[in-house]
Scaffold this motif. Sequence first.
Motif, mmCIF file in Angstrom:
data_model
loop_
_atom_site.group_PDB
_atom_site.id
_atom_site.type_symbol
_atom_site.label_atom_id
_atom_site.label_comp_id
_atom_site.label_asym_id
_atom_site.label_seq_id
_atom_site.Cartn_x
_atom_site.Cartn_y
_atom_site.Cartn_z
ATOM 1 N N ARG A 10 0.835 -1.210 0.000
ATOM 2 C CA ARG A 10 0.000 0.000 0.000
ATOM 3 C C ARG A 10 0.863 1.250 0.000
ATOM 4 N NH1 ARG A 10 -4.826 -0.945 4.438
ATOM 5 N NH2 ARG A 10 -5.690 -2.879 3.572
ATOM 6 N N SER A 11 1.913 1.228 0.804
ATOM 7 C CA SER A 11 2.797 2.387 0.890
ATOM 8 C C SER A 11 3.463 2.658 -0.447
ATOM 9 C CB SER A 11 3.846 2.158 1.980
ATOM 10 O OG SER A 11 4.773 3.212 2.024
ATOM 11 N N ALA A 12 3.916 1.587 -1.124
ATOM 12 C CA ALA A 12 4.566 1.751 -2.426
ATOM 13 C C ALA A 12 3.592 2.323 -3.448
ATOM 14 C CB ALA A 12 5.117 0.413 -2.900
ATOM 15 N N VAL A 13 2.356 1.822 -3.455
ATOM 16 C CA VAL A 13 1.350 2.318 -4.397
ATOM 17 C C VAL A 13 1.028 3.781 -4.118
ATOM 18 C CG1 VAL A 13 -1.061 2.092 -5.116
ATOM 19 C CG2 VAL A 13 0.351 0.044 -4.817
ATOM 20 N N ARG A 14 0.882 4.103 -2.835
ATOM 21 C CA ARG A 14 0.542 5.471 -2.447
ATOM 22 C C ARG A 14 1.633 6.455 -2.845
ATOM 23 N NH1 ARG A 14 -0.444 4.275 2.298
ATOM 24 N NH2 ARG A 14 1.565 4.818 3.265
ATOM 25 N N ARG A 15 2.885 6.020 -2.775
ATOM 26 C CA ARG A 15 4.010 6.899 -3.077
ATOM 27 C C ARG A 15 4.439 6.830 -4.544
ATOM 28 N NH1 ARG A 15 8.060 4.625 1.262
ATOM 29 N NH2 ARG A 15 9.504 6.139 0.338
ATOM 30 N N GLY A 16 3.744 6.002 -5.321
ATOM 31 C CA GLY A 16 4.070 5.889 -6.737
ATOM 32 C C GLY A 16 5.365 5.163 -7.008
ATOM 33 N N LEU A 17 5.767 4.266 -6.118
ATOM 34 C CA LEU A 17 7.008 3.522 -6.283
ATOM 35 C C LEU A 17 6.756 2.204 -7.005
ATOM 36 C CD1 LEU A 17 8.548 4.030 -2.718
ATOM 37 C CD2 LEU A 17 8.987 5.365 -4.789
ATOM 38 N N ARG A 18 7.778 1.707 -7.677
ATOM 39 C CA ARG A 18 7.671 0.428 -8.371
ATOM 40 C C ARG A 18 7.649 -0.710 -7.360
ATOM 41 N NH1 ARG A 18 11.548 -3.029 -10.447
ATOM 42 N NH2 ARG A 18 13.193 -1.564 -9.803
ATOM 43 N N TRP A 19 6.734 -1.650 -7.526
ATOM 44 C CA TRP A 19 6.622 -2.803 -6.627
ATOM 45 C C TRP A 19 6.889 -4.087 -7.432
ATOM 46 C CZ3 TRP A 19 6.255 -3.691 -1.523
ATOM 47 C CH2 TRP A 19 5.909 -4.973 -1.120
ATOM 48 N N PRO A 20 7.684 -5.047 -6.875
ATOM 49 C CA PRO A 20 8.212 -5.049 -5.515
ATOM 50 C C PRO A 20 9.466 -4.203 -5.328
ATOM 51 C CG PRO A 20 8.756 -7.094 -6.601
ATOM 52 C CD PRO A 20 7.885 -6.330 -7.560
ATOM 53 N N GLY A 21 10.151 -3.843 -6.406
ATOM 54 C CA GLY A 21 11.258 -2.901 -6.287
ATOM 55 C C GLY A 21 12.227 -3.233 -5.168
ATOM 56 N N ARG A 22 12.370 -2.265 -4.250
ATOM 57 C CA ARG A 22 13.342 -2.404 -3.159
ATOM 58 C C ARG A 22 12.971 -3.520 -2.177
ATOM 59 N NH1 ARG A 22 17.202 1.496 -1.217
ATOM 60 N NH2 ARG A 22 16.380 2.966 -2.736
ATOM 61 N N TYR A 23 11.719 -3.954 -2.236
ATOM 62 C CA TYR A 23 11.310 -5.028 -1.330
ATOM 63 C C TYR A 23 12.123 -6.302 -1.584
ATOM 64 C CZ TYR A 23 8.434 -8.312 1.259
ATOM 65 O OH TYR A 23 8.002 -9.275 2.141
#
Length: 383
Positions: free
Chosen positions: A75-88
Amino acid sequence: MSERLAAPDVLRGIAIAGTFGTNIWVFADPRGPIGIIAGADDGWWADTALRAAANGKFLALLTLLFGVGVELQYRSAVRRGLRWPGRYLLRTAILFTEGLLHYLLVFEFDVLMGYAVAALPVAWLIGRSPRVRAVAAAAAGSAVVLIVGAVTVLTAGSTGADAPLPPYPATWAGQVHDRIVDAGLWRIELVVVVPSAVALFLAGAALLRAGVFDAAGTRLRHRLVVLGAAGAVLNVATTVAGPGWFVVERYLVAPLVALGLLGLVPELLFRLRAPAGPVRRGLTALGRTAMSCYVGQNLVAAVLFHAWGLGLATTFAALPAPVRTVAVAGTWAAVLVCSAVLASVWLRRFGRGPLELLTHRLLGVGVPADPTVRTGCRGGPGA
């Protein structure tokens, strides 16, 4: 902090306390961790009851909460417009490395490596449709049932009590050597841990979406409590049935009890609405430093019980059964209280535990803490 935001940390603290309640019996066995495979041979009914009460329930609860944390990070990644899973993905690599070191240097039954492996498919699944997630969870759960069923059938009628056991190394270096040489034996549990974790991660994420921590989620929490009560009844049945049902109890019955706890604790927090007392504050501190406490408690237990440390496993084994049980339970309580006090003191200065802080630094500035820690008021991940 509201009850909705406090519940995950309290639950995680309970899970950490209960997981250590399982692990301490492994450390307290003078035969070493192989004793859990061979079966208890010198205990009495209280030992059996305590082992059964802890077996798998709190680990399953910890696993559900990890799923809650993955959902929050998504949710945090989506809210901030970050690529998922990305850094995860880097986070899972760090978690796997921490688990590998924990396994090699401290404890044969590490779960962090399994969590890291299971987190990879879940990271991909978490953003898919409810139908895809449900099918994946069902497939993973079915795999667990098949594996547990096969193990139970193959080991039926055999407790391993008569089999000669190799002596557990008296030195730390010898134990590390054995963990390397016998990695196939000690890591075989990942065959069931990984699919079980996938199913429970997805279940935890689904329950968060369904509002298990929301004020309006009373009906859902009540249903979970009923499910947990049914699991408790089954737990009594498997315990009475004998050690041949150990794996069923750990991987099939325990998650039901864990779901009950996931419903019960938030409901009690909503209903009580009382200021946090020392027990709740201690559990919250444990929950906010879950990774550090999980590893730290096992490290302390290794020093206390192994021959290269204080050798309490051998000392306690010479005691009469009731006294030994009290001694082991008392050691568990003492380590737990010390952990809660130290965690509380640490959190007065730092926002996360030592290992969580290390992961934070490795990930870079602005990245939340380790996935085994923090759900709630700051939107961090959970265990």
